[in-house]
Design a protein around this motif. Sequence first.
Motif, PDB file in Angstrom:
ATOM      1  N   SER A 106      39.016  17.973   5.551  1.00 42.22           N
ATOM      2  CA  SER A 106      37.815  16.898   5.034  1.00 42.22           C
ATOM      3  C   SER A 106      37.788  15.658   6.464  1.00 42.22           C
ATOM      4  CB  SER A 106      38.167  16.123   3.640  1.00 42.22           C
ATOM      5  OG  SER A 106      39.462  15.485   3.908  1.00 42.22           O
ATOM      6  N   TYR A 107      36.890  15.054   6.333  1.00 42.88           N
ATOM      7  CA  TYR A 107      36.697  14.032   7.147  1.00 42.88           C
ATOM      8  C   TYR A 107      37.790  12.842   6.881  1.00 42.88           C
ATOM      9  CZ  TYR A 107      35.013   9.823   9.620  1.00 42.88           C
ATOM     10  OH  TYR A 107      34.879   8.785  10.373  1.00 42.88           O
ATOM     11  N   SER A 108      38.287  12.825   5.697  1.00 40.34           N
ATOM     12  CA  SER A 108      38.860  11.810   5.557  1.00 40.34           C
ATOM     13  C   SER A 108      40.336  11.902   6.190  1.00 40.34           C
ATOM     14  CB  SER A 108      39.500  11.450   3.833  1.00 40.34           C
ATOM     15  OG  SER A 108      38.053  11.186   3.147  1.00 40.34           O
ATOM     16  N   ALA A 109      40.856  13.097   6.242  1.00 39.32           N
ATOM     17  CA  ALA A 109      42.179  13.411   7.006  1.00 39.32           C
ATOM     18  C   ALA A 109      41.941  12.932   8.545  1.00 39.32           C
ATOM     19  CB  ALA A 109      42.427  14.915   6.917  1.00 39.32           C
ATOM     20  N   VAL A 110      40.739  13.123   9.096  1.00 38.47           N
ATOM     21  CA  VAL A 110      40.740  12.961  10.425  1.00 38.47           C
ATOM     22  C   VAL A 110      40.595  11.306  10.397  1.00 38.47           C
ATOM     23  CG1 VAL A 110      39.116  12.910  12.223  1.00 38.47           C
ATOM     24  CG2 VAL A 110      39.241  14.826  10.775  1.00 38.47           C
ATOM     25  N   ARG A 111      39.902  10.673   9.542  1.00 36.59           N
ATOM     26  CA  ARG A 111      39.810   9.153   9.567  1.00 36.59           C
ATOM     27  C   ARG A 111      41.242   8.496   9.449  1.00 36.59           C
ATOM     28  NH1 ARG A 111      39.604   5.956   5.620  1.00 36.59           N
ATOM     29  NH2 ARG A 111      38.917   7.683   4.169  1.00 36.59           N
ATOM     30  N   ARG A 112      42.154   9.194   8.517  1.00 40.42           N
ATOM     31  CA  ARG A 112      43.437   8.686   8.372  1.00 40.42           C
ATOM     32  C   ARG A 112      44.411   8.569   9.805  1.00 40.42           C
ATOM     33  NH1 ARG A 112      42.936  10.672   3.063  1.00 40.42           N
ATOM     34  NH2 ARG A 112      44.064  12.964   3.890  1.00 40.42           N
ATOM     35  N   MET A 113      44.212   9.762  10.241  1.00 45.06           N
ATOM     36  CA  MET A 113      44.948  10.158  11.541  1.00 45.06           C
ATOM     37  C   MET A 113      44.579   9.517  12.558  1.00 45.06           C
ATOM     38  SD  MET A 113      45.889  13.724  13.601  1.00 45.06           S
ATOM     39  CE  MET A 113      47.162  14.020  12.567  1.00 45.06           C
ATOM     40  N   VAL A 114      43.200   9.171  12.684  1.00 42.05           N
ATOM     41  CA  VAL A 114      42.713   8.263  13.982  1.00 42.05           C
ATOM     42  C   VAL A 114      42.820   6.910  13.886  1.00 42.05           C
ATOM     43  CG1 VAL A 114      40.402   7.103  14.740  1.00 42.05           C
ATOM     44  CG2 VAL A 114      40.690   9.658  14.314  1.00 42.05           C
ATOM     45  N   ALA A 115      43.099   6.527  12.383  1.00 42.26           N
ATOM     46  CA  ALA A 115      43.516   4.960  12.297  1.00 42.26           C
ATOM     47  C   ALA A 115      44.752   4.834  12.524  1.00 42.26           C
ATOM     48  CB  ALA A 115      43.025   4.506  10.665  1.00 42.26           C
ATOM     49  N   GLY A 116      45.575   5.845  12.142  1.00 42.30           N
ATOM     50  CA  GLY A 116      47.278   5.628  12.632  1.00 42.30           C
ATOM     51  C   GLY A 116      47.361   5.674  14.155  1.00 42.30           C
ATOM     52  N   ILE A 117      46.533   6.530  14.774  1.00 40.93           N
ATOM     53  CA  ILE A 117      46.838   6.854  16.347  1.00 40.93           C
ATOM     54  C   ILE A 117      46.262   5.269  17.037  1.00 40.93           C
ATOM     55  CG2 ILE A 117      46.094   7.844  18.457  1.00 40.93           C
ATOM     56  CD1 ILE A 117      45.933  10.366  16.694  1.00 40.93           C
ATOM     57  N   ARG A 118      45.066   4.822  16.393  1.00 35.37           N
ATOM     58  CA  ARG A 118      44.443   3.417  17.143  1.00 35.37           C
ATOM     59  C   ARG A 118      45.468   2.277  16.626  1.00 35.37           C
ATOM     60  NH1 ARG A 118      38.219   4.305  15.553  1.00 35.37           N
ATOM     61  NH2 ARG A 118      37.980   5.708  17.372  1.00 35.37           N
ATOM     62  N   ALA A 119      46.232   2.295  15.673  1.00 37.51           N
ATOM     63  CA  ALA A 119      47.359   1.140  15.435  1.00 37.51           C
ATOM     64  C   ALA A 119      48.384   1.410  16.091  1.00 37.51           C
ATOM     65  CB  ALA A 119      47.657   1.510  13.720  1.00 37.51           C
ATOM     66  N   SER A 120      48.727   2.489  16.461  1.00 35.96           N
ATOM     67  CA  SER A 120      49.881   2.632  17.583  1.00 35.96           C
ATOM     68  C   SER A 120      49.540   2.200  18.978  1.00 35.96           C
ATOM     69  CB  SER A 120      50.702   3.972  17.655  1.00 35.96           C
ATOM     70  OG  SER A 120      49.656   5.009  17.878  1.00 35.96           O
ATOM     71  N   LEU A 121      48.230   2.239  19.477  1.00 34.96           N
ATOM     72  CA  LEU A 121      47.592   1.818  20.867  1.00 34.96           C
ATOM     73  C   LEU A 121      48.247   0.306  21.027  1.00 34.96           C
ATOM     74  CD1 LEU A 121      44.653   4.067  21.248  1.00 34.96           C
ATOM     75  CD2 LEU A 121      46.983   4.641  22.232  1.00 34.96           C
ATOM     76  N   PRO A 122      48.161  -0.146  22.351  1.00 35.38           N
ATOM     77  CA  PRO A 122      48.251  -1.214  22.494  1.00 35.38           C
ATOM     78  C   PRO A 122      47.004  -2.057  22.315  1.00 35.38           C
ATOM     79  CG  PRO A 122      48.507   0.035  24.542  1.00 35.38           C
ATOM     80  CD  PRO A 122      48.541   0.870  23.543  1.00 35.38           C
ATOM     81  N   PRO A 123      46.937  -3.348  21.902  1.00 33.83           N
ATOM     82  CA  PRO A 123      45.638  -3.979  21.680  1.00 33.83           C
ATOM     83  C   PRO A 123      44.888  -4.171  23.117  1.00 33.83           C
ATOM     84  CG  PRO A 123      47.421  -5.494  21.305  1.00 33.83           C
ATOM     85  CD  PRO A 123      48.192  -4.250  21.432  1.00 33.83           C
ATOM     86  N   GLU A 124      43.444  -4.321  23.108  1.00 38.54           N
ATOM     87  CA  GLU A 124      42.847  -4.858  24.004  1.00 38.54           C
ATOM     88  C   GLU A 124      42.773  -6.103  24.185  1.00 38.54           C
ATOM     89  OE1 GLU A 124      38.733  -3.584  23.584  1.00 38.54           O
ATOM     90  OE2 GLU A 124      39.268  -1.423  23.571  1.00 38.54           O
ATOM     91  N   VAL A 125      43.171  -6.386  25.530  1.00 44.24           N
ATOM     92  CA  VAL A 125      43.378  -7.703  25.976  1.00 44.24           C
ATOM     93  C   VAL A 125      42.219  -8.005  27.154  1.00 44.24           C
ATOM     94  CG1 VAL A 125      45.035  -9.472  26.938  1.00 44.24           C
ATOM     95  CG2 VAL A 125      45.776  -7.472  25.678  1.00 44.24           C
ATOM     96  N   THR A 126      41.426  -9.304  26.556  1.00 40.03           N
ATOM     97  CA  THR A 126      40.460  -9.812  27.619  1.00 40.03           C
ATOM     98  C   THR A 126      40.932 -11.341  28.060  1.00 40.03           C
ATOM     99  OG1 THR A 126      39.150 -10.665  25.711  1.00 40.03           O
ATOM    100  CG2 THR A 126      38.887  -8.639  26.355  1.00 40.03           C
ATOM    101  N   CYS A 127      40.019 -11.646  28.981  1.00 36.27           N
ATOM    102  CA  CYS A 127      40.404 -13.124  29.555  1.00 36.27           C
ATOM    103  C   CYS A 127      38.943 -13.582  29.957  1.00 36.27           C
ATOM    104  CB  CYS A 127      41.199 -13.111  30.810  1.00 36.27           C
ATOM    105  SG  CYS A 127      40.804 -12.147  32.234  1.00 36.27           S
ATOM    106  N   ARG A 128      38.815 -14.739  29.778  1.00 34.54           N
ATOM    107  CA  ARG A 128      37.402 -15.395  30.085  1.00 34.54           C
ATOM    108  C   ARG A 128      37.613 -15.919  31.652  1.00 34.54           C
ATOM    109  NH1 ARG A 128      33.615 -17.377  26.702  1.00 34.54           N
ATOM    110  NH2 ARG A 128      35.137 -17.422  24.877  1.00 34.54           N
ATOM    111  N   LEU A 129      36.140 -15.447  32.235  1.00 36.45           N
ATOM    112  CA  LEU A 129      36.147 -15.866  33.811  1.00 36.45           C
ATOM    113  C   LEU A 129      35.679 -17.225  33.683  1.00 36.45           C
ATOM    114  CD1 LEU A 129      34.910 -12.386  34.959  1.00 36.45           C
ATOM    115  CD2 LEU A 129      37.392 -13.178  34.883  1.00 36.45           C
ATOM    116  N   ASP A 130      36.170 -17.947  34.635  1.00 39.40           N
ATOM    117  CA  ASP A 130      35.550 -19.347  35.082  1.00 39.40           C
ATOM    118  C   ASP A 130      35.036 -19.063  36.575  1.00 39.40           C
ATOM    119  OD1 ASP A 130      36.366 -20.435  32.674  1.00 39.40           O
ATOM    120  OD2 ASP A 130      38.433 -20.801  33.442  1.00 39.40           O
ATOM    121  N   PHE A 131      33.926 -19.759  36.527  1.00 35.95           N
ATOM    122  CA  PHE A 131      33.028 -19.825  37.815  1.00 35.95           C
ATOM    123  C   PHE A 131      32.874 -21.209  38.214  1.00 35.95           C
ATOM    124  CE2 PHE A 131      31.824 -16.250  35.336  1.00 35.95           C
ATOM    125  CZ  PHE A 131      31.926 -15.202  36.416  1.00 35.95           C
TER     126      PHE A 131
END
Length: 514
Positions: A106-131
């Motif tokens: 089922s798609y639920s199994a895919v959704r649970r695995m995708v959520a677990g994999i994404r939780a283990s990935l490092p978070p996206e980090v952004t920075c604001r540019l000043d001009f």
Amino acid sequence: MHHYRQALLRMRQGDSDRDIAEAKIMGRRKAGHWRALAQAHGWMDAQAPLPDDEAVAAALQPPKRASTTVSSLEEHRAKVASWVEQNVPGTAIHQALQRQYGWTGSYSAVRRMVAGIRASLPPEVTCRLDFAPGEAAQVDFGAGPILLHPDGKPRRTWAFVMTLAHSRHQYLEFVWDQTVATWLGCHRRAVEWFAGVPERIVIDNAKCAITKACAQDPVVQRAYAECAEGYGFKIDPCPPHDPQKKGIVEAGVKYVKGNFLPLREFRDLADLNAQAKAWVMETAGQRIHGTTRQPPLALFALEQPLLKPLPAIAPDLGTWHRVSVHKDCHVQLERILYSAPFALVGKTLWLRATDAAVALYEDYRHVATHPRGQRPGQRVTCKAHLPPEAQAFFAKDRQWCVNQAVQVGPQCRALIERLLADNVLERLRAAQGVLGLLKPYGAKRLEAACARALAHDSPHYRTVKTILSTKADVQAAQADSHTPPAYAGANRFTRPAAELFPAPTPNPQPSALH
């Protein structure tokens, strides 16, 4: 952690669980559980140092139960993880597993695995540019309202927005399309609106600006490169699929859609742009900006002197197009035809179009310039571009024939004018043919032949040619030119009786009889 440490400290001092509850540090039951846990870890000794927060948090965390459930997707985890890293949606992953591996889960199994994999990935980090002031501006298009186009049909408008990255002051203009010519014109009006040019302009990868999008080596549209060179700014395209690099103007476009467009009515494009400019100066420029916390116009007053000055002469902006020379010696741009030298038929040229002129180039060699056509179907032709035979034909027009006949003589002129005055046939070719006999026979004989043809009331090319080829004009010149022929005049077919009937022979005298 503070409450737990305070409760432990009071327990070391001899306070009971009731005393701790009355001090409103924690409840009696929770205090009893905490006392047992502290004794188990040896923290009740008043002489020992208090445990740190990490040790307390580790002691309070319940032990994790070992999971005995194994996902039906476990054998495909590596593949799913690679797809997640590529930002593939979960629905697409589910379909790919069914299509490529025959997986029936089922798609639920895919959704649970995708959520677990994404939780283990490092978070996206952004920075604001000043001009810094005058350092950069950002440009983007946004959808505008639908208005009645001059062709009579409703059409979508587009909002061109250029925002100065430091002050957030913006230029706003609504246009009908996103062509290269419109893009260049908006840039010209924007820098004139700011009365200065920023060091660089941050854009996305629109086709009117970038012909090949690439993070490292983008290819700039030729006309836009000329614009940047003329005004002295650098083009800074965002990497593909990364619009956050120009988030300032993205927010500006969103602000236009949310604050300016709702609850307004516009008669036409001119009224729309008039209201837009008033809104920029009276509303958008005077508001307290959410990021800078100052009005954009107040910051622009400090930024404007730091912009690069406009060039003394505005650059001549033009669009470049690849065109083919057709067999009629013309190229086509916007359904308008422009001539090119006949020797270039079948070749591909560069066409540079400005508001006033169109120039043609073979690679980098300039070959022709024409005034810009005004309407579809118009043909702008330089006769020097046509083949020699076509040039000769078009050069020998009606006026040319009359001028040449005048130089030959009055009889030739009269014959040519009669040819050109025909009300039924267009006899320009016949007139050109008669004048073409000037070269082999000379002006004197041609004049005499024309006179003879007019005398016989036969102003035709064939008549003149026959007279010259049979030398009838020479024979007539040898006769007495002062004596008009007997048949001249109104009665051209009459003859004197003496010519029609020979004189009677007198009867001979009868001979004498012998």
